[in-house]
Design a protein around this motif. Structure first.
Motif, PDB file in Angstrom:
ATOM      1  N   ILE A   1      30.933  -5.003  31.308  1.00  0.00           N
ATOM      2  CA  ILE A   1      30.630  -3.721  30.686  1.00  0.00           C
ATOM      3  C   ILE A   1      29.836  -3.963  29.411  1.00  0.00           C
ATOM      4  N   PHE A   2      28.829  -3.074  29.167  1.00  0.00           N
ATOM      5  CA  PHE A   2      28.037  -3.121  27.945  1.00  0.00           C
ATOM      6  C   PHE A   2      28.413  -1.941  27.066  1.00  0.00           C
ATOM      7  N   PHE A   3      28.646  -2.212  25.782  1.00  0.00           N
ATOM      8  CA  PHE A   3      28.928  -1.161  24.812  1.00  0.00           C
ATOM      9  C   PHE A   3      27.772  -1.119  23.811  1.00  0.00           C
ATOM     10  N   PRO A   4      26.996  -0.043  23.762  1.00  0.00           N
ATOM     11  CA  PRO A   4      25.954   0.068  22.729  1.00  0.00           C
ATOM     12  C   PRO A   4      26.549   0.588  21.421  1.00  0.00           C
ATOM     13  N   VAL A   5      26.211  -0.060  20.312  1.00  0.00           N
ATOM     14  CA  VAL A   5      26.647   0.366  18.985  1.00  0.00           C
ATOM     15  C   VAL A   5      25.392   0.669  18.173  1.00  0.00           C
ATOM     16  N   VAL A   6      25.261   1.923  17.732  1.00  0.00           N
ATOM     17  CA  VAL A   6      24.060   2.340  16.996  1.00  0.00           C
ATOM     18  C   VAL A   6      24.487   2.882  15.636  1.00  0.00           C
ATOM     19  N   PRO A   7      24.638   2.024  14.643  1.00  0.00           N
ATOM     20  CA  PRO A   7      25.032   2.501  13.321  1.00  0.00           C
ATOM     21  C   PRO A   7      23.885   3.227  12.621  1.00  0.00           C
ATOM     22  N   ARG A   8      24.226   4.154  11.757  1.00  0.00           N
ATOM     23  CA  ARG A   8      23.199   4.830  10.961  1.00  0.00           C
ATOM     24  C   ARG A   8      22.725   3.896   9.854  1.00  0.00           C
ATOM     25  N   ARG A   9      21.706   4.358   9.113  1.00  0.00           N
ATOM     26  CA  ARG A   9      21.152   3.518   8.059  1.00  0.00           C
ATOM     27  C   ARG A   9      22.214   3.215   7.002  1.00  0.00           C
ATOM     28  N   CYS A  10      22.318   1.958   6.638  1.00  0.00           N
ATOM     29  CA  CYS A  10      23.317   1.534   5.659  1.00  0.00           C
ATOM     30  C   CYS A  10      22.943   0.157   5.154  1.00  0.00           C
ATOM     31  N   ASP A  11      23.643  -0.276   4.109  1.00  0.00           N
ATOM     32  CA  ASP A  11      23.413  -1.632   3.612  1.00  0.00           C
ATOM     33  C   ASP A  11      24.148  -2.670   4.455  1.00  0.00           C
ATOM     34  N   LYS A  12      25.320  -2.285   4.965  1.00  0.00           N
ATOM     35  CA  LYS A  12      26.058  -3.194   5.836  1.00  0.00           C
ATOM     36  C   LYS A  12      26.865  -2.381   6.832  1.00  0.00           C
TER      37      LYS A  12
ATOM     38  N   GLN B   1      37.991  -8.276  14.001  1.00  0.00           N
ATOM     39  CA  GLN B   1      37.043  -7.605  13.109  1.00  0.00           C
ATOM     40  C   GLN B   1      36.019  -8.631  12.662  1.00  0.00           C
ATOM     41  N   LEU B   2      34.755  -8.383  13.004  1.00  0.00           N
ATOM     42  CA  LEU B   2      33.700  -9.335  12.680  1.00  0.00           C
ATOM     43  C   LEU B   2      33.308  -9.231  11.222  1.00  0.00           C
ATOM     44  N   ALA B   3      32.797 -10.316  10.685  1.00  0.00           N
ATOM     45  CA  ALA B   3      32.276 -10.308   9.325  1.00  0.00           C
ATOM     46  C   ALA B   3      31.126  -9.312   9.237  1.00  0.00           C
ATOM     47  N   PRO B   4      30.889  -8.689   8.076  1.00  0.00           N
ATOM     48  CA  PRO B   4      29.864  -7.639   7.962  1.00  0.00           C
ATOM     49  C   PRO B   4      28.458  -8.140   8.307  1.00  0.00           C
ATOM     50  N   PHE B   5      27.672  -7.223   8.912  1.00  0.00           N
ATOM     51  CA  PHE B   5      26.235  -7.431   9.111  1.00  0.00           C
ATOM     52  C   PHE B   5      25.518  -6.709   7.977  1.00  0.00           C
ATOM     53  N   PHE B   6      24.632  -7.407   7.269  1.00  0.00           N
ATOM     54  CA  PHE B   6      23.930  -6.788   6.143  1.00  0.00           C
ATOM     55  C   PHE B   6      22.542  -6.338   6.596  1.00  0.00           C
ATOM     56  N   GLU B   7      22.166  -5.132   6.161  1.00  0.00           N
ATOM     57  CA  GLU B   7      20.921  -4.509   6.611  1.00  0.00           C
ATOM     58  C   GLU B   7      19.799  -4.621   5.597  1.00  0.00           C
ATOM     59  N   THR B   8      20.011  -5.305   4.496  1.00  0.00           N
ATOM     60  CA  THR B   8      18.961  -5.495   3.506  1.00  0.00           C
ATOM     61  C   THR B   8      18.678  -6.983   3.393  1.00  0.00           C
ATOM     62  N   ILE B   9      17.412  -7.348   3.680  1.00  0.00           N
ATOM     63  CA  ILE B   9      17.013  -8.749   3.551  1.00  0.00           C
ATOM     64  C   ILE B   9      15.714  -8.819   2.756  1.00  0.00           C
ATOM     65  N   GLN B  10      15.713  -9.569   1.702  1.00  0.00           N
ATOM     66  CA  GLN B  10      14.521  -9.780   0.879  1.00  0.00           C
ATOM     67  C   GLN B  10      13.878  -8.449   0.485  1.00  0.00           C
ATOM     68  N   GLY B  11      14.706  -7.492   0.097  1.00  0.00           N
ATOM     69  CA  GLY B  11      14.199  -6.224  -0.417  1.00  0.00           C
ATOM     70  C   GLY B  11      13.760  -5.242   0.638  1.00  0.00           C
ATOM     71  N   ARG B  12      13.846  -5.587   1.902  1.00  0.00           N
ATOM     72  CA  ARG B  12      13.416  -4.681   2.967  1.00  0.00           C
ATOM     73  C   ARG B  12      14.605  -4.273   3.821  1.00  0.00           C
ATOM     74  N   LYS B  13      14.503  -3.117   4.424  1.00  0.00           N
ATOM     75  CA  LYS B  13      15.532  -2.618   5.321  1.00  0.00           C
ATOM     76  C   LYS B  13      15.288  -3.117   6.734  1.00  0.00           C
ATOM     77  N   ARG B  14      16.375  -3.282   7.470  1.00  0.00           N
ATOM     78  CA  ARG B  14      16.230  -3.497   8.910  1.00  0.00           C
ATOM     79  C   ARG B  14      17.254  -2.617   9.612  1.00  0.00           C
ATOM     80  N   TYR B  15      16.875  -2.094  10.725  1.00  0.00           N
ATOM     81  CA  TYR B  15      17.667  -1.067  11.397  1.00  0.00           C
ATOM     82  C   TYR B  15      18.116  -1.604  12.747  1.00  0.00           C
ATOM     83  N   SER B  16      19.413  -1.596  12.955  1.00  0.00           N
ATOM     84  CA  SER B  16      19.981  -2.319  14.090  1.00  0.00           C
ATOM     85  C   SER B  16      20.638  -1.410  15.099  1.00  0.00           C
ATOM     86  N   ARG B  17      20.746  -1.956  16.280  1.00  0.00           N
ATOM     87  CA  ARG B  17      21.707  -1.486  17.266  1.00  0.00           C
ATOM     88  C   ARG B  17      22.273  -2.745  17.936  1.00  0.00           C
ATOM     89  N   VAL B  18      23.502  -2.625  18.353  1.00  0.00           N
ATOM     90  CA  VAL B  18      24.230  -3.793  18.844  1.00  0.00           C
ATOM     91  C   VAL B  18      24.770  -3.492  20.231  1.00  0.00           C
TER      92      VAL B  18
END
Length: 652
Positions: A615-626, A561-578
């Motif tokens: 093999i590649f696994f795409p991970v597309v989380p919805r909008r969240c803080d982490k 289990q990886l340490a959390p990825f945070f989606e809020t940096i310096q007051g702005r949102k960032r939207y990820s896929r892994v």
């Protein structure tokens, strides 16, 4: 006035390659840290991979200790097993091992196994005579037969009548070996029945049993007397005296002489005076050479005459029942009938190690550091002002010793809050330096492992690395987690530490090259051994496992289990896929999951290896803080890369 319009443009996507790092249980994490792990390994960093397979070794019944020195050594119940062969009997329980010359020293039993001859003997020695036997003292010698209780002579008669056919013949049974135990009684070997009056020469030096008698009675050989005669034309064969029960207290006779004589020159009337020593089978075989050697320091005690006692006297010469000491060792010569004891004693050592061909140890009973004579782990009190002397130094520091080890030619004697370091090459040169360092935690003496002349150990504040200066803490990744009851082993550059947090065990592995930790599982090891590149593990449940580079039959289920990825940096949102890139060999299984803001785990996909594909696994989380990612599998796999792609939103 109409202002000109600007075309909306989405922020360009940015890519981040997340490198896998080690286990991090602290609050200070970064991308790629492992927050929780099961059955993971550091062997393929920077790839994420499961631990080695383990194979059970089912050759043992109740093992309590393992060690390796060219061959695997196992304490199984009370059996000491070397390379699959039982070579001695020890007490049950945990052991410490150290090799001096060819002697494998076993503590706390104070025994040794000669790795060449397979001889198994005590490091100390004690030999006692029996009360009422005789010990002869001179100013520089002691003669005694430790198990000889008394010397007796018994007459056995052969008679032949002149006027009629009448013969009386005595018989005894002789033996070549005799042992006795309270539980099993006598074990006798080499039995031959003879008549001492006609076969006197054949009984000299042989063992003869005694009749059942109390030790204060008149000792009698266990013999038979047969009367053959002719009466009224009829031949008779009468047993006048028959064999009785052998002495049940562990005493037998050893024949020393049997001269044959006849009464007044009558050849028909012959007797043999059998002289024998009454021997106690309870006591050791009376051969000093089996117990002592030239140079030993022995204590002689038991005599009521203080002039016939000695404290750690030097043995100058040894014979079967004769010891020679320096002149003036005994101030009172003469014969003593007390139970005399000769001992070569060892100090009471809590921890031992080998350094520069000496056995070293520390004693909490007398707060002293000891070293044996050079090459002789059975002598700790030889002080002749020569380079081969023994050595001892008392310390005044607070607390008990918690371990001892050798490093770089020095001996390190640890307490929880300090280190006593012995420097030098021989006793006259030895010096002790004391340092207030974070020492070895109580109960963690077996956590000390030398890897490339760096000592790793579990101390009061965590795991430390020591190479000669102040120890460095290398377990900051554990955060507030505290471990105890540590036992460690090594293969290559990896440090394997089995320790407990409370009552929960964990097998933690440190890669000395990358500085990363990983957790394998909840194996509760009490000993490790390294042999031929393989790591052997003895579990507290009595099972022995081998972890090797080969392919075993164990199916390893693992997760990270990886340490959390945070989606809020310096007051702005960032939207990820892994994207998770992995090798899934045929027959293996891999699953990728994610969750947002601590919610429920959701599957991003599962793959069962059909061939050695990437093999590649795409991970597309919805909008969240982490969000968090968990990767798990069964069987050999390698997670090669984690690629994070994200866009940073506006500041609004």
């Amino acid at each position: 006035m109409r202002l000109p319009s600007m075309k909306y443009a989405e922020n360009a996507a940015q890519k981040q390659i997340v490198a896998f790092r080690g286990l991090n249980l602290s609050d200070k994490t970064q991308d790629g840290d492992i927050a929780a792990a099961e059955n993971l390994s550091v062997r393929r960093f920077p790839l994420l991979s499961p631990r080695m397979q383990r194979e059970p070794i089912s050759d043992y019944t109740a093992p309590t200790a393992i060690f390796a020195w060219g061959k695997l050594i196992v304490v199984d119940g009370t059996s000491l097993i070397y390379d699959g062969e039982t070579v001695g009997t020890v007490t049950t329980g945990e052991k410490q091992f150290a090799v001096v010359n060819t002697k494998l020293c076993i503590w706390p039993d104070k025994m040794y196994l000669d790795l060449n001859s397979k001889e198994f003997k005590p490091l100390n020695a004690s030999l006692s005579s029996v009360a009422d036997s005789q010990a002869a003292f001179t100013a520089n010698s002691l003669t005694m037969s430790p198990n000889v209780y008394a010397t007796k002579t018994q007459r056995l008669t052969y008679a032949y009548g002149l006027n009629s056919y009448s013969i009386t013949t005595p018989y005894i049974k002789t033996y070549t070996g005799a042992s006795w135990s309270a539980e099993g009684g006598w074990t006798l070997t080499g039995e031959v029945e003879v008549s001492p009056t006609s076969q006197a020469a054949s009984i000299i030096g042989k063992i003869v049993m005694l009749r059942k008698t109390d030790i204060s009675g008149d000792w009698q050989l266990n013999y038979k007397s047969v009367h053959d005669y002719n009466s009224g034309g009829q031949a008779h064969h009468d047993i006048e005296v028959d064999y009785s029960e052998n002495n049940p207290d562990g005493f037998y006779a050893r024949v020393t002489s049997c001269p044959i004589s006849s009464y007044n020159g009558y050849a028909m009337y012959v007797y043999g005076d059998v002289t024998f020593e009454v021997v106690s089978a309870i006591h050791p075989v009376p051969d000093f050479r089996s117990y002592f050697k030239v140079g030993d320091r022995v204590t002689v005690s038991g005599s009521a005459d203080s002039g016939r006692r000695a404290d750690r006297a030097k043995v100058v010469a040894v014979a079967a029942n004769f010891l020679t000491f320096p002149d003036g060792t005994f101030s009172s010569a003469g014969t003593d009938t007390a139970a005399i004891t000769i001992e070569r004693t060892l100090p009471s050592l809590d921890y031992i190690c080998e350094s520069e061909n000496r056995l070293w140890g520390v004693s909490n009973a007398d707060k002293t550091i000891y070293a044996s004579s050079l090459g002789d782990p059975g002598n700790f009190f030889a002080y002749d002002n020569v380079s081969t002397d023994s050595y001892a130094v008392a310390v005044g520091s607070h607390g008990n010793f918690t371990g001892i080890c050798a490093l770089g030619g020095n001996v390190l004697c640890w307490k929880e809050e300090c280190l006593h370091k012995i420097l030098g090459s021989y006793p006259a040169e030895y010096q002790m330096a004391t340092y207030q360092y974070a020492g070895v935690l109580h109960g963690c003496s077996k956590s000390m492992v030398n890897i490339n002349e760096v000592l790793f150990y579990l101390g009061t504040g965590g795991v430390y690395a020591y190479s000669g200066g102040a120890p460095s803490l290398i377990s900051s990744a554990f955060g507030n987690h505290r471990y105890s009851a540590g036992t460690a082993g090594t293969v290559g550059t990896k440090y394997f530490l089995s320790a407990k947090e409370g009552d929960t065990p964990s097998l933690l592995v440190y890669d000395t090259l990358t500085g990363f930790w990983m957790r394998e599982d909840d194996a509760d090891a009490v000993d490790f051994a390294r042999l031929d590149g393989n790591l052997y593990l003895l579990s507290s449940d009595g099972s022995v496992w081998a972890e090797s580079a080969g392919v075993g039959s164990e199916s390893v289920t693992w997760s990270a289990q990886l340490a959390p990825f945070f989606e809020t940096i310096q007051g702005r949102k960032r939207y990820s896929r892994v994207f998770v890139r992995a090798e899934v060999p045929k027959g293996s299984r891999l699953t990728v999951e994610y969750r947002c803001d601590g919610g429920k785990w959701e599957s991003a996909g599962t793959s069962v290896g059909q061939k050695d594909d990437t093999i590649f696994f795409p991970v597309v989380p919805r909008r969240c803080d982490k969000f968090e990612i968990r990767i798990s599998g069964r069987g050999p796999c390698a997670v090669m890369e984690l690629l994070r792609e994200y866009r940073v939103g506006s500041e609004v």
